[in-house]
Design a protein around this motif. Sequence first.
Motif: not given
Length: 310
Positions: A250-272
């Motif tokens: 779930g978190p991997c797909i959220f991080i690696y399958t989208r355009p080059p934009t960043t969201f505030p929750m990216d770091k917490m998703v990566a931590v997960f």
Amino acid sequence: MQQKINVTEFVLLGLTQDPLRQKMVFLIFLIFYMGTVVGNMLIIVTIKCSRTLGSPMYFFLFYLSFADSCFSTSTAPRLIVDALSAKKVISYNECMTQVFALHLFGCMEIFVLILMAADRYVAICKPLHYPRIMRRQVCHILIVLAWIGSFIHSIAQIILALRLPFCGPNLIDHYCCDLQPLLKLACMDTYMINLLLVTNSGAICSSSFVILMISYVVILHSLRNHSAEGRKKALSTCTSHIIVVVLFFGPCIFIYTRPPTTFPMDKMVAVFYTIGTPFLNPLIYTLRNAEVKNAMRKLWHVKTASENKA
């Protein structure tokens, strides 16, 4: 012509800049990391020493626990140390090494999860052919292929990272080095590189997740022909695997399958998925697996008895 790299080090901003929260980050993730290492090492030692856990499923679980430990080690120690450091500096070479390790062990975990699903499919859907198909030699070959595939993926990632020219600023708004935060600092148009990143990492995450979900749907569908006891045991094993798959992908797909934009929750998703999932995996596989728990008890009793005799 390769451009000159002016930036020789990066500054990791981490999860927070607040001093009190940094202390909380240090304590929380130190506990998580120690739990990850101890839990996964306990599974590795149990499988290695136990005679009852010699099936292919536990052979693959051994490598999943190893990949989990290394995957978490590629990010957690720096996050923990940086939480108490005034200057969170990482050199260019260390940053590239972290990118390589992160993708090597992350990809290895993906491939091992696929092998575990394949093992369960053969065991449940082709039980008469299971001993012949999942021979120890075949399992070793599959693990070697998984390592080779992970290495190729990591080499592709590091080649993309090495092509990025950095001429300042050097502040990485993350707690580790990965291609997404590095793309924001590159002194070039990164559209094509991000497209390659999505094609590589994004495709591996998405396609692997689809393959795993389809395989478990087929497995669960085939259980209708089994006995009640057989269904209960197979469901327990498959449920553990499905939980791990959802938590990791779930978190991997959220991080690696989208355009080059960043969201505030990216770091917490990566931590997960880099720290949280490796911590949870030993709990999921031991608490829901009677054979592993029994093997651990036997090894503990043997160790206690030998110490008493001594």
